[in-house]
Enzyme design. Structure first.
Site, mmCIF file in Angstrom:
data_model
loop_
_atom_site.group_PDB
_atom_site.id
_atom_site.type_symbol
_atom_site.label_atom_id
_atom_site.label_comp_id
_atom_site.label_asym_id
_atom_site.label_seq_id
_atom_site.Cartn_x
_atom_site.Cartn_y
_atom_site.Cartn_z
ATOM 1 C CG HIS A 114 -1.696 -1.227 1.433
ATOM 2 N ND1 HIS A 114 -2.926 -1.478 0.869
ATOM 3 C CD2 HIS A 114 -1.368 -2.345 2.130
ATOM 4 C CE1 HIS A 114 -3.336 -2.689 1.235
ATOM 5 N NE2 HIS A 114 -2.404 -3.245 2.002
ATOM 6 C CB SER B 6 12.192 21.746 -15.402
ATOM 7 O OG SER B 6 11.348 22.866 -15.487
ATOM 8 C CE LYS C 126 11.057 18.723 -11.115
ATOM 9 N NZ LYS C 126 9.793 19.178 -11.671
ATOM 10 C CD GLU D 131 7.885 11.615 -15.426
ATOM 11 O OE1 GLU D 131 7.037 12.199 -14.759
ATOM 12 O OE2 GLU D 131 8.809 12.197 -16.016
#
Ligand code: ARG
Length: 469
Positions: free
Chosen positions: A160, A287, A293, A300
């Site tokens: 979880h 970024s 970043k 992804e």
């Protein structure tokens, strides 16, 4: 080579040419041209067989063979003119052949594009499946190597997405090696059903000519697991089912889902919140606005691209479900789904292997996270079980220990023996030894457990297996 621009006669049946938009709507040449090598190899096999059974003379076979090789060279060199009005790779090559060699007009004897396209797809898939098998192996190697390099690193294992129990980092990675191994097995299994020759099935009902199917199957190395030549056993089935493509795409979908889960772990692990893994600059992006970043875009996109692979499987199943026997033009739609599946999965496998090879584990941060004594609450319950307490009661008692520690805002291993005894008299000084992390992992000795010995053994087993395969 420039093919003559005049429209090819559409067989004696037609008096008029197709309407203007029809070629564009019906063509598959824009994507099935990538089957050219396999189409040529299939035609070479068919021609050889036609000569063997006396349909082609030796001279005609020679003409056809040299014509096909010539076309192959032209395509390879980018000098072949693909024509949309010739619909597909099969017609383009055959038409070009008849322009070079008059005997080319005999090549299609006893053959239909229906068995030809099934043949080409199977030949093409065999090659791709071989490459994919090796790419899976490479990814497994990268996972095992990263695990072995960090053999002593312990992290929390989660359920979880809540901290559960401690595991070796390598154990977590080896979970993906196992998933990929089953994917590998499914690929091998599907290969058996791809590696069957449909040639000789004709349009749907074979041929009245004495075609030698065994010869073409052997020539093209269509074999079963025992090395015997493999032929489809029903001409209608052979030209109309695409279950071998569905099966491959199902393998691919599941593999892509496994990659997606790995990607998700890498995304979490490379966040500041976890900070277990640092992906190298080469496999991350910046970024456009936020200068600090470093984004895990590859992971992804791997997660994102799995959607296409799953979608392709669904499309194929829907494509097939209502089709009457036998070949229907709908089947042309199988190709883009298959090609996209291969073109998506293969780079995902490759780039993830490369990314893992340059990834670094932040051992310090892993240790901090794994040192949370709550991860060993279950071990404390197990200790109580060994004192004769039923597990359900032990679970309840440790729950109380956790609650008291939480109330006092201290880690559970910092509760005094007196406090523990207040919760249950069976507690002794020995109980607190369960909070020693390395000892806790050394105690997990069963096959499949995340313990020191089994993990080290599994790493060795995989290294050996992957070095041999
Ligand atoms: N381009 C077709 C396909 O990919 C080849 C088979 C065509 N057969 C036919 N009867 N029109 O399925």
């Amino acid at each position: 080579m420039k093919q003559s621009g005049k429209p090819v006669s559409r067989s004696g049946r037609f008096k008029e040419g197709p309407a203007a938009d029809v070629a564009k709507f019906t063509e598959s040449i824009s994507y099935d041209r990538r089957l050219w090598q396999h189409d040529i190899v299939g035609s070479l096999a068919h021609a050889k067989m036609l000569q063997k059974i006396g349909i082609l003379t030796k001279q005609e076979l020679k003409e056809i063979t040299s014509g096909l090789h010539q076309i192959g060279t032209q395509i390879h060199d980018g000098e072949f003119e693909w024509r949309e009005d010739l619909e597909d790779v099969h017609m383009n090559i055959e038409h070009a052949l008849t322009q070079i060699a008059p005997a080319g007009a005999k090549l299609h004897t006893g053959r239909s594009r229906n068995d030809q396209v099934a043949l080409d797809m199977r030949l093409w898939m065999r090659d791709e499946m071989g490459e994919i098998a090796e790419e899976i192996r490479q990814l497994q190697r990268a996972l095992v190597e990263l695990g072995a390099k960090n053999e002593k690193v312990i992290i929390p294992g989660y359920t979880h997405l809540q901290r559960g129990q401690p595991v070796y980092f390598a154990h977590h990675l080896l979970a993906y090696v196992e998933m990929l191994e089953r994917d590998f097995g499914r690929l091998q299994d599907a290969f058996q059903r791809v590696n069957v020759s449909p040639l000789g099935s004709g349009a749907l009902a074979g041929s009245t000519l004495p075609l030698n199917r065994k010869f073409t199957a052997e020539f093209l190395e269509f074999k079963n697991a025992d090395g015997e030549f493999a032929l489809t056993r029903n001409s209608m089935d052979a030209v109309s089912d695409r279950d071998y493509i569905v099966e491959f795409c199902a393998f691919a979908a599941l593999t892509a889902v496994h990659l997606s889960r790995l990607a998700e772990d890498l995304i979490s692990w490379s966040s500041s919140e976890f900070d277990f893994v640092r992906l190298s600059d080469a496999y991350t992006t910046g970024s456009s606005l936020m200068p600090q970043k470093k984004n895990p875009d590859i992971a992804e996109l791997t997660r994102g691209k799995s959607a296409r692979v799953v979608g392709n499987l669904t499309s194929l199943l829907v494509l097939l479900k209502g089709l009457p026997m036998t070949y229907n033009r709908d089947l042309q739609e199988d190709k883009e789904r298959l090609f996209d599946t291969v073109d998506t999965l293969r780079p995902c496998l490759r780039i993830n292997a490369a990314m893992l090879r340059t990834a670094k584990v932040n051992a310090k941060r892993c240790k901090e996270a794994a040192s949370d004594p709550l991860l060993l609450a279950t071990d404390l319950a197990d200790w109580l079980v060994l004192q004769g307490i039923p597990f359900r009661d032990a679970h309840h008692i440790v729950g109380e220990v956790v609650a008291v520690a939480e109330k006092r805002s201290i880690p559970i291993d910092k509760l005094s023996l007196k406090e523990l005894k207040r919760i249950h008299p069976v507690f002794s000084a020995d109980a607190k030894k369960v909070f020693h992390l390395e000892t806790a992992l050394a105690k997990r000795t069963m096959i499949g457990a995340p313990g020191t010995k089994p993990v080290s053994q599994e790493l060795k087993r995989w290294m050996k297996l992957l070095a041999e395969s």
